[in-house]
Design an enzyme around this catalytic site. Structure first.
Site, PDB file in Angstrom:
ATOM      1  N   LYS A  27       0.869  -1.177   0.000  1.00  0.00           N
ATOM      2  CA  LYS A  27       0.000   0.000   0.000  1.00  0.00           C
ATOM      3  C   LYS A  27       0.903   1.223   0.000  1.00  0.00           C
ATOM      4  O   LYS A  27       2.054   1.153   0.450  1.00  0.00           O
ATOM      5  CB  LYS A  27      -0.852  -0.011   1.282  1.00  0.00           C
ATOM      6  CG  LYS A  27      -2.129   0.762   1.190  1.00  0.00           C
ATOM      7  CD  LYS A  27      -3.270  -0.085   0.636  1.00  0.00           C
ATOM      8  CE  LYS A  27      -4.561   0.713   0.582  1.00  0.00           C
ATOM      9  NZ  LYS A  27      -5.702  -0.090   0.151  1.00  0.00           N
TER      10      LYS A  27
ATOM     11  N   GLY B  82     -22.347   4.689   4.433  1.00  0.00           N
ATOM     12  CA  GLY B  82     -21.465   5.178   3.365  1.00  0.00           C
ATOM     13  C   GLY B  82     -21.963   4.743   2.007  1.00  0.00           C
ATOM     14  O   GLY B  82     -21.885   3.565   1.648  1.00  0.00           O
TER      15      GLY B  82
ATOM     16  N   GLY C  42     -20.845   5.738  -1.016  1.00  0.00           N
ATOM     17  CA  GLY C  42     -19.875   6.214  -1.999  1.00  0.00           C
ATOM     18  C   GLY C  42     -19.740   5.224  -3.131  1.00  0.00           C
ATOM     19  O   GLY C  42     -20.716   4.588  -3.543  1.00  0.00           O
TER      20      GLY C  42
ATOM     21  N   VAL D 284     -18.491   2.169  -3.447  1.00  0.00           N
ATOM     22  CA  VAL D 284     -18.917   0.784  -3.204  1.00  0.00           C
ATOM     23  C   VAL D 284     -20.348   0.735  -2.678  1.00  0.00           C
ATOM     24  O   VAL D 284     -21.175  -0.051  -3.155  1.00  0.00           O
ATOM     25  CB  VAL D 284     -17.971   0.074  -2.201  1.00  0.00           C
ATOM     26  CG1 VAL D 284     -18.431  -1.363  -1.984  1.00  0.00           C
ATOM     27  CG2 VAL D 284     -16.536   0.098  -2.699  1.00  0.00           C
TER      28      VAL D 284
ATOM     29  N   TYR E  45     -22.882   2.634  -3.008  1.00  0.00           N
ATOM     30  CA  TYR E  45     -23.925   2.896  -4.007  1.00  0.00           C
ATOM     31  C   TYR E  45     -24.220   1.619  -4.810  1.00  0.00           C
ATOM     32  O   TYR E  45     -25.386   1.232  -4.981  1.00  0.00           O
ATOM     33  CB  TYR E  45     -23.484   4.021  -4.949  1.00  0.00           C
ATOM     34  CG  TYR E  45     -24.457   4.254  -6.077  1.00  0.00           C
ATOM     35  CD1 TYR E  45     -25.578   5.058  -5.908  1.00  0.00           C
ATOM     36  CD2 TYR E  45     -24.273   3.627  -7.318  1.00  0.00           C
ATOM     37  CE1 TYR E  45     -26.494   5.249  -6.942  1.00  0.00           C
ATOM     38  CE2 TYR E  45     -25.180   3.819  -8.354  1.00  0.00           C
ATOM     39  CZ  TYR E  45     -26.286   4.628  -8.160  1.00  0.00           C
ATOM     40  OH  TYR E  45     -27.185   4.805  -9.180  1.00  0.00           O
TER      41      TYR E  45
HETATM   42  P1  NAD Z   1     -15.817   6.376  -1.035  1.00  0.00           P
HETATM   43  O1  NAD Z   1     -14.955   7.439  -0.448  1.00  0.00           O
HETATM   44  O2  NAD Z   1     -16.246   6.480  -2.442  1.00  0.00           O
HETATM   45  O3  NAD Z   1     -17.162   6.215  -0.162  1.00  0.00           O
HETATM   46  C1  NAD Z   1     -17.193   6.317   1.213  1.00  0.00           C
HETATM   47  C2  NAD Z   1     -18.465   7.059   1.560  1.00  0.00           C
HETATM   48  O4  NAD Z   1     -18.607   7.066   2.983  1.00  0.00           O
HETATM   49  C3  NAD Z   1     -18.457   8.504   1.091  1.00  0.00           C
HETATM   50  O5  NAD Z   1     -19.652   8.795   0.378  1.00  0.00           O
HETATM   51  C4  NAD Z   1     -18.375   9.288   2.390  1.00  0.00           C
HETATM   52  O6  NAD Z   1     -19.027  10.549   2.327  1.00  0.00           O
HETATM   53  C5  NAD Z   1     -19.070   8.351   3.354  1.00  0.00           C
HETATM   54  N1  NAD Z   1     -18.781   8.568   4.758  1.00  0.00           N
HETATM   55  C6  NAD Z   1     -17.641   8.984   5.333  1.00  0.00           C
HETATM   56  N2  NAD Z   1     -17.790   9.090   6.656  1.00  0.00           N
HETATM   57  C7  NAD Z   1     -19.052   8.699   6.931  1.00  0.00           C
HETATM   58  C8  NAD Z   1     -19.817   8.580   8.117  1.00  0.00           C
HETATM   59  N3  NAD Z   1     -19.307   8.876   9.309  1.00  0.00           N
HETATM   60  N4  NAD Z   1     -21.086   8.143   8.035  1.00  0.00           N
HETATM   61  C9  NAD Z   1     -21.635   7.855   6.832  1.00  0.00           C
HETATM   62  N5  NAD Z   1     -20.961   7.964   5.667  1.00  0.00           N
HETATM   63  C10 NAD Z   1     -19.688   8.385   5.723  1.00  0.00           C
HETATM   64  O7  NAD Z   1     -15.041   5.022  -0.760  1.00  0.00           O
HETATM   65  P2  NAD Z   1     -15.331   3.606  -1.435  1.00  0.00           P
HETATM   66  O8  NAD Z   1     -14.400   3.421  -2.563  1.00  0.00           O
HETATM   67  O9  NAD Z   1     -16.784   3.439  -1.633  1.00  0.00           O
HETATM   68  O10 NAD Z   1     -14.847   2.631  -0.274  1.00  0.00           O
HETATM   69  C11 NAD Z   1     -15.621   2.454   0.892  1.00  0.00           C
HETATM   70  C12 NAD Z   1     -14.842   1.627   1.905  1.00  0.00           C
HETATM   71  O11 NAD Z   1     -14.546   0.358   1.328  1.00  0.00           O
HETATM   72  C13 NAD Z   1     -13.488   2.230   2.290  1.00  0.00           C
HETATM   73  O12 NAD Z   1     -13.221   1.896   3.631  1.00  0.00           O
HETATM   74  C14 NAD Z   1     -12.503   1.519   1.379  1.00  0.00           C
HETATM   75  O13 NAD Z   1     -11.220   1.459   1.946  1.00  0.00           O
HETATM   76  C15 NAD Z   1     -13.128   0.145   1.312  1.00  0.00           C
HETATM   77  N6  NAD Z   1     -12.786  -0.595   0.099  1.00  0.00           N
HETATM   78  C16 NAD Z   1     -13.061  -0.056  -1.120  1.00  0.00           C
HETATM   79  C17 NAD Z   1     -12.747  -0.769  -2.264  1.00  0.00           C
HETATM   80  C18 NAD Z   1     -13.051  -0.220  -3.631  1.00  0.00           C
HETATM   81  O14 NAD Z   1     -12.991  -0.985  -4.615  1.00  0.00           O
HETATM   82  N7  NAD Z   1     -13.406   1.050  -3.763  1.00  0.00           N
HETATM   83  C19 NAD Z   1     -12.153  -2.041  -2.168  1.00  0.00           C
HETATM   84  C20 NAD Z   1     -11.916  -2.589  -0.899  1.00  0.00           C
HETATM   85  C21 NAD Z   1     -12.243  -1.843   0.233  1.00  0.00           C
END
Ligand code: NAD
Length: 354
Positions: free
Chosen positions: A80, A179, A181, A183, A185
């Site tokens: 990472k 959340g 975001g 994922v 969504y």
């Molecule tokens: P993202 O930033 O697109 O979405 C996260 C969402 O959570 C955002 O909309 C943000 O506003 C919201 N958020 C933040 N704090 C919050 C709170 N206190 N209460 C409610 N909502 C809150 O990130 P992502 O890519 O969707 O990833 C989400 C999680 O999954 C992260 O922890 C990431 O490390 C993990 N993850 C993502 C992937 C991937 O493919 N994107 C893969 C493995 C793990």
């Protein structure tokens, strides 16, 4: 700042630091383990309060990638990188190019992909300076691996629900997503398509509105989302949300979400089990994204990629059944299974593939 004595240091193979005064880059790359292949993992940009926090994050996250890739059956190690800075204010093309130079200096031991605070466009800029970047191949989602992550989490939920209640449909199932975001969504979309009732919360009004307008998600406040009475709680925002303050108050039968490092400490696995809550290990069910990145690099077909992501379901079923048989905790069982794989006899000599 001590690296070897840092709480999250776990015999990492290599930790590299780079400061570039010209562009303002301050970054760390951690390679946890490369027994199975080059260490592929996201490049995160975050306004860490200090270097210790950044080091803690990169050590923890790189270790998680080793376990995730091993359990997903990928020929990849765990790594990472983190950039210290606010992605909204401090990110410039020159800074991302400097990060590309830093990644390149690792000679392929570490391969960068997008992560929170970085996107496909940033990785493209890094790619001007190094071939050791990933996640840029256009798929139906423009290279974004998040829908694949959401698909794996969805399969995890389906598997856990079947085991817990014998149900094979999700009609009317109540799922709370923290959340909405990238994922969250898509997870809501897959669940809604199967008739589940989705409750959602997000601090970002735009993301929340989109999930409500497109998918009919029921809005819950960010303070309440963890504590609603639901079949499944899916943490998809940030890590360490399963802690001493939250676990005693949860009213979900199953916890299955995408966020990395959901347990604040390993002991929370026992606390969840004591409360009768079935915990699906995050690093197992959120592996869809790294599986996607791997198949983008390998040039595989969509069908091959999808079949690989679908293996998350039988792996989870095995973890849950072993946990039941030996009265162990799902998180510990999944970690032990990953260790059997990456600590096993060294995989055939691998080459860094750009
Ligand atoms: P993202 O930033 O697109 O979405 C996260 C969402 O959570 C955002 O909309 C943000 O506003 C919201 N958020 C933040 N704090 C919050 C709170 N206190 N209460 C409610 N909502 C809150 O990130 P992502 O890519 O969707 O990833 C989400 C999680 O999954 C992260 O922890 C990431 O490390 C993990 N993850 C993502 C992937 C991937 O493919 N994107 C893969 C493995 C793990």
């Amino acid at each position: 700042m001590s690296v070897f004595n840092a709480p999250a240091f776990d015999a990492h193979e290599q930790v590299a630091f780079r400061a570039d005064p010209e562009t303002g880059l301050r970054a760390i790359i951690a390679v946890h383990n490369s027994n199975l292949g080059p260490a592929v993992g996201g490049c995160r940009m975050f306004p860490y309060a200090n270097e210790e926090q950044a080091l803690h994050d990169v050590l923890r996250l790189s270790r998680g990638m080793t376990y995730k890739s091993a359990l997903a059956g990928l020929p990849l190690g765990g790594g990472k990188s983190v950039i210290i800075g606010d992605p909204r204010k401090d990110k410039t093309p020159a800074l991302m190019q400097a990060m590309g130079d830093f990644v390149d200096s690792q000679g392929g031991r570490y391969v960068a992909a997008e992560d929170s605070g970085t996107g496909v466009d940033d990785i493209r800029i890094m790619g001007e300076r190094t071939p050791f970047v990933s996640g840029l191949t256009d798929n139906e989602f423009g290279g974004d691996p998040s829908p694949s992550t959401a698909w794996g989490v969805f399969l995890g939920i389906r598997t856990a629900v079947a085991l817990r209640s014998g149900r094979h449909d999700l009609d009317g199932l109540r799922v709370a997503i923290q959340g909405l975001g990238h994922v969250g969504y898509y997870l809501a979309r897959f669940l809604r398509a199967e008739g589940a009732h989705v409750l959602g919360a997000d601090v970002n009004e735009d993301n929340l509105r989109k999930a409500v307008d497109d998918l009919g998600v029921e809005v819950v406040s960010t303070d309440e989302i963890l504590f609603r009475e639901v079949d499944v709680l899916a943490p998809c925002a940030m890590g360490a949300i399963l802690n001493d303050d939250t676990v005693p108050l949860l009213r979900a039968g199953i916890v299955a979400g995408a966020a990395n490092n959901q347990l604040s400490t390993p002991e929370q696995a026992a606390n969840l089990a004591d409360r009768g809550i079935l915990y699906c290990p995050d690093f197992l069910i959120n592996a869809g994204g790294i599986i996607d990145v791997h198949h983008q690099r390998a040039g595989s077909s969509e069908a091959e990629k999808r079949a690989h992501i679908e293996r998350i379901a039988p792996t989870l079923a095995e973890v849950l059944s072993r946990a039941e048989d030996c009265h162990g905790h799902t998180h510990d069982i999944a970690e032990a299974m990953a260790e059997e794989i990456f600590r096993g006899p060294r995989a055939p000599e691998h080459r860094a593939v750009a």
